[in-house]
Write an enzyme that holds these catalytic residues in place. Structure first.
Site, PDB file in Angstrom:
ATOM      1  N   GLU A 199      -2.774  -9.158   3.943  1.00 46.48           N
ATOM      2  CA  GLU A 199      -3.046  -9.707   5.282  1.00 46.48           C
ATOM      3  C   GLU A 199      -4.526  -9.972   5.506  1.00 46.48           C
ATOM      4  O   GLU A 199      -4.897 -10.641   6.473  1.00 46.48           O
ATOM      5  CB  GLU A 199      -2.504  -8.772   6.355  1.00 46.48           C
ATOM      6  CG  GLU A 199      -3.243  -7.474   6.531  1.00 46.48           C
ATOM      7  CD  GLU A 199      -2.818  -6.395   5.553  1.00 46.48           C
ATOM      8  OE1 GLU A 199      -3.343  -5.269   5.665  1.00 46.48           O
ATOM      9  OE2 GLU A 199      -1.971  -6.663   4.672  1.00 46.48           O
ATOM     10  N   GLN A 248       3.760   2.541  -2.825  1.00 47.78           N
ATOM     11  CA  GLN A 248       3.893   3.862  -3.437  1.00 47.78           C
ATOM     12  C   GLN A 248       5.294   4.434  -3.205  1.00 47.78           C
ATOM     13  O   GLN A 248       5.878   5.061  -4.100  1.00 47.78           O
ATOM     14  CB  GLN A 248       2.826   4.788  -2.864  1.00 47.78           C
ATOM     15  CG  GLN A 248       1.407   4.335  -3.153  1.00 47.78           C
ATOM     16  CD  GLN A 248       0.397   4.894  -2.167  1.00 47.78           C
ATOM     17  OE1 GLN A 248       0.685   5.861  -1.444  1.00 47.78           O
ATOM     18  NE2 GLN A 248      -0.785   4.296  -2.106  1.00 47.78           N
ATOM     19  N   HIS A 257      -4.092  -5.150   0.398  1.00 50.34           N
ATOM     20  CA  HIS A 257      -3.699  -5.666   1.712  1.00 50.34           C
ATOM     21  C   HIS A 257      -3.745  -7.196   1.715  1.00 50.34           C
ATOM     22  O   HIS A 257      -4.810  -7.784   1.934  1.00 50.34           O
ATOM     23  CB  HIS A 257      -4.631  -5.122   2.801  1.00 50.34           C
ATOM     24  CG  HIS A 257      -4.454  -3.654   3.042  1.00 50.34           C
ATOM     25  ND1 HIS A 257      -3.513  -3.160   3.914  1.00 50.34           N
ATOM     26  CD2 HIS A 257      -5.076  -2.577   2.514  1.00 50.34           C
ATOM     27  CE1 HIS A 257      -3.571  -1.832   3.922  1.00 50.34           C
ATOM     28  NE2 HIS A 257      -4.508  -1.466   3.074  1.00 50.34           N
ATOM     29  N   CYS A 312       0.839  -1.203   0.000  1.00 49.26           N
ATOM     30  CA  CYS A 312       0.000   0.000   0.000  1.00 49.26           C
ATOM     31  C   CYS A 312       0.879   1.260   0.000  1.00 49.26           C
ATOM     32  O   CYS A 312       1.497   1.562  -1.012  1.00 49.26           O
ATOM     33  CB  CYS A 312      -0.982  -0.047   1.163  1.00 49.26           C
ATOM     34  SG  CYS A 312      -2.468   0.942   0.872  1.00 49.26           S
TER      35      CYS A 312
END
Length: 388
Positions: free
Chosen positions: A362, A278, A360, A274
């Site tokens: 996770e 970037q 994500h 995330c």
């Protein structure tokens, strides 16, 4: 409700479960003059930030405790929020970070106050408002782009004052959220069994499930603050590095981009997630820009460019890497794309064990399609562990 006469607040018992207890009428006001009446049920304070829409049906506890929502007012489109109880072990950080929560109906599936979402918000000083047509609000934001807004304190129902307060909310781009959510100290976590690798995570707004994902794969974890230097991150006993998710604009994070550049030059396994994705993109020479409205939810389809495999992912971000700006000589290529809008969802290096993802893996909340990202990263780190 667009600027103009504001209808009366909805009947409190119809939108806030009596077991929660409402605090009276309140308003959600936006910088464009829109005003939505509702019923307060969080902390008895006012707060504002950029509005973001989350389409998840579950996971509101994880959303509230996700540091990536720092500074934002979260709008949940699913109409029943609170219809299962909170488990403290599922919190993604030490406290809620969102500025305010907006829901259609605040429900209470459990009698134990400590397990109710409202209690979590009240204890942390986070306001919440129910009775808002969140799907109409989502359509309004989709048509007009991201807007600042404010949830007023209970009883503060003057529309003109609320609109003025919304215009006074600081711009998202002008704030340092990473500095707010990142810890000041280093924390070490043991692996539960045989150790396969030692992973350093730069905490830009870390979710606990990322640490757990590493531990389940046999890795010791060293969590570093966002101020960690390249020397800290590249300590001789570190086998792989993760740049964590987090809130805010990567264009503000020149020091972290420099650390990512040092890791790339070193060639050790690197995973950017995330905001970390970037930052790696900027370290590789790419540009980033803010989306018209971000990606927030647990059902975003992502296609792997090489294999063609489509995964359903959980996402929470405001910024994208511009694939066309990635220098050909950087060694990086766009590896994954969002099937909804074509934005970049991942980067891979041609020769180094470096990968980034915009979503994500996770999966808290969300699907578990993308766990192979962690498998590949830990395998690369374990190879370095075995060779030293």
């Amino acid at each position: 409700m667009i600027a103009g006469p504001v209808p009366p607040a909805p009947r409190s018992s119809a939108v806030v479960d009596p077991r929660i207890g409402d605090l009276g009428p309140a308003l959600l006001a936006l910088e464009d003059g829109s005003v939505f009446p509702g019923v307060a049920f969080g902390a008895p304070v006012a707060a504002g930030g950029d509005l973001v829409v989350n389409t998840s049906q579950t996971g509101y506890q994880e959303v509230c405790t996700d540091p990536s929502y720092a500074g934002q007012v979260v709008v949940m489109t699913y109409p029943l929020i609170g219809n299962y109880g909170r488990l403290a072990d599922d919190d993604q950080s030490i406290r809620p970070w969102l500025r305010a929560l907006v829901v259609a109906n605040a429900t209470a599936a459990v009698l134990d106050d400590a397990r109710q979402l409202a209690a979590l918000l009240r204890d942390a000083g986070i306001p919440a408002i129910a009775g808002v047509d969140t799907r109409a609000l989502a359509r309004h934001l989709r048509a007009n782009g991201c807007l600042r807004g404010i949830v007023t304190s209970p009883g503060a129902t003057d529309p003109a004052a609320a609109r003025a307060a919304a215009l006074g909310v600081p711009r998202w781009e002008d704030q340092d959220f990473v500095g707010q959510v990142s810890p000041p100290d280093v924390t070490d976590y043991d692996a539960p069994g045989d150790v396969r690798a030692r992973i350093a995570i730069v905490d830009l707004g870390l979710k606990h499930n990322i640490v757990r994902a590493m531990q389940r794969r046999g890795a010791e974890v060293r969590v570093l603050p966002h101020t960690a230097s390249a020397a800290d991150v590249l300590a001789s006993d570190v086998d792989g590095i993760i740049l964590s998710p987090g809130p805010g604009d990567p264009a503000r994070l020149a020091a972290q981009v420099a650390v990512a550049r040092a890791v790339i030059d070193d060639g050790r396994p690197l995973l950017g997630i995330c905001l970390g994705h970037q930052i790696v993109g900027r370290a590789a020479g790419a540009e980033t820009t803010r989306l018209r409205f971000g990606h927030h939810g647990a059902n975003h389809p992502v296609r792997d460019v090489e294999s063609g495999i489509v995964q359903v992912t959980a996402q929470n971000h405001e910024v994208q890497v511009i694939g066309e700006s990635l220098p050909a000589a950087s060694g990086f290529r766009v590896s994954q794309l969002n099937l909804n809008d074509g934005s970049v969802e991942g980067l891979r290096h041609a020769t180094l064990p470096i990968e980034t993802v915009q979503y994500h893996p996770e999966g808290a909340p969300g699907p578990l399609d993308a766990l192979a990202v962690f498998d590949r990263f830990v395998e690369a780190a374990a190879a370095r562990w075995a060779g030293r």
